[in-house]
Write a protein that holds these residues in place. Structure first.
Motif, short mmCIF file in Angstrom:
data_model
loop_
_atom_site.label_atom_id
_atom_site.label_comp_id
_atom_site.label_asym_id
_atom_site.label_seq_id
_atom_site.Cartn_x
_atom_site.Cartn_y
_atom_site.Cartn_z
N UNK A 31 -11.51 0.06 33.54
CA UNK A 31 -11.87 1.45 33.30
C UNK A 31 -10.90 2.42 33.98
N UNK A 32 -10.36 2.01 35.14
CA UNK A 32 -9.38 2.84 35.85
C UNK A 32 -8.38 1.89 36.51
N UNK A 33 -7.36 1.45 35.77
CA UNK A 33 -6.43 0.44 36.27
C UNK A 33 -5.70 0.92 37.52
N UNK A 34 -5.52 0.03 38.51
CA UNK A 34 -4.82 0.41 39.74
C UNK A 34 -3.33 0.60 39.51
N UNK A 35 -2.75 1.50 40.32
CA UNK A 35 -1.32 1.73 40.32
C UNK A 35 -0.79 1.56 41.74
N UNK A 36 0.42 1.05 41.85
CA UNK A 36 1.01 0.83 43.17
C UNK A 36 1.06 2.15 43.95
N UNK A 37 0.65 2.08 45.21
CA UNK A 37 0.65 3.24 46.08
C UNK A 37 -0.61 4.07 46.03
N UNK A 38 -1.51 3.76 45.12
CA UNK A 38 -2.77 4.49 45.00
C UNK A 38 -3.63 4.27 46.24
N UNK A 39 -4.31 5.32 46.72
CA UNK A 39 -5.21 5.21 47.87
C UNK A 39 -6.63 4.98 47.37
N UNK A 40 -7.19 3.83 47.78
CA UNK A 40 -8.51 3.41 47.28
C UNK A 40 -9.46 3.22 48.45
N UNK A 50 -13.72 -6.79 46.84
CA UNK A 50 -13.33 -5.83 45.81
C UNK A 50 -11.98 -5.18 46.18
N UNK A 51 -11.84 -4.80 47.44
CA UNK A 51 -10.58 -4.19 47.88
C UNK A 51 -9.40 -5.15 47.74
N UNK A 52 -9.66 -6.43 47.85
CA UNK A 52 -8.58 -7.41 47.74
C UNK A 52 -7.86 -7.30 46.40
N UNK A 62 -8.77 1.21 51.83
CA UNK A 62 -9.61 1.67 52.92
C UNK A 62 -11.04 1.20 52.63
N UNK A 63 -11.75 0.86 53.69
CA UNK A 63 -13.14 0.45 53.51
C UNK A 63 -14.00 0.95 54.64
N UNK A 64 -15.25 1.29 54.34
CA UNK A 64 -16.21 1.70 55.36
C UNK A 64 -17.51 0.95 55.13
N UNK A 65 -18.10 0.46 56.22
CA UNK A 65 -19.33 -0.32 56.12
C UNK A 65 -20.05 -0.27 57.46
N UNK A 66 -21.38 -0.39 57.42
CA UNK A 66 -22.18 -0.38 58.64
C UNK A 66 -22.31 -1.76 59.28
N UNK A 81 -3.05 -4.62 57.17
CA UNK A 81 -2.60 -3.50 56.34
C UNK A 81 -3.76 -2.70 55.76
N UNK A 82 -4.97 -3.27 55.79
CA UNK A 82 -6.15 -2.56 55.30
C UNK A 82 -6.73 -1.69 56.42
#
Length: 210
Positions: A31-40, A50-52, A62-66, A81-82
């Motif tokens: 639905x929204x293909x990733x592009x190199x350098x994109x901030x997710x 999913x981030x992998x 970037x990821x945030x979780x409790x 690097x994440x």
């Protein structure tokens, strides 16, 4: 100190649930293909699975979780690097207009309604102009026979097993008409919509709206 509900299951989480979720992740990436350098940013990033996918595509993730237990698995998977943060997504430590894509996958239904609204507002704040939000979560239906009914039964049992508070929030989320109601309430614009799993799951690709 708040108890980590995933302390016992974090290391087994992907084994148990990824076979069910990987198809949803694949649809979302189309639905929204990733592009190199994109901030997710992945809100409620869990084990980082999913981030992998975005990291392998050359995105900055970037990821945030409790859950410290889930983040421990995510750190092992994604490496240094994440940018992973343990914290509350209703008050995120990111600057305005930062991300190209913000993902919330099967996480909003776990939250009380007031927290859901705060998290969406924070996502709008940190989303770039022209960025997108990808929401993946349970859908209130209509549920299609027979596959949809079977899937609905499995989902309900899994949500009950997740604990009283979790199930309470899930029931409230569904009674309040799920993602469509949240999207409308927060003025987000729907660019793409996919309903799958016999009406049980929804994916929405959204813009900031007005």
């Amino acid at each position: 100190m708040k108890i980590d509900p995933y302390k016992r299951t974090a290391k087994l989480y992907d084994t148990l649930f990824e076979p069910l979720n990987k198809g949803l992740r694949a649809i979302g990436m189309k639905m929204f293909p990733p592009k190199e350098g994109m901030l997710v940013l992945d809100v409620g990033c869990g084990t980082g699975v999913h981030l992998e996918r975005y990291q392998k595509a050359g995105c900055k993730v970037f990821g945030i979780d409790l859950s410290p237990s889930m983040l421990q698995v995510a750190h092992s998977r994604l490496g240094t690097s994440a940018n992973l943060h343990m914290g509350d997504a209703s008050n995120m430590p990111y600057s305005d207009n930062k991300f190209d894509l913000i993902i919330m996958s099967t996480v909003l239904h776990e939250m009380p309604s007031a927290v859901q609204s705060a998290v969406i507002n924070e996502s709008k704040r940190t989303l770039k102009e022209g960025g997108r939000v990808l929401l993946i979560d349970f859908h209130p239906g209509p549920i299609q026979p027979i596959k949809g009914w079977v899937n609905k039964s499995i989902i309900t049992l899994a949500e009950i097993a997740a604990g009283r508070e979790h199930f309470k929030n899930y029931r409230s989320f569904m009674a309040n008409k799920g993602l469509p109601a949240l999207i409308s309430a927060h003025g987000l614009s729907v660019e793409q919509e996919k309903i799958v799993s016999g009406g049980n799951m929804a994916l929405f690709l959204l813009g900031k709206g007005s």
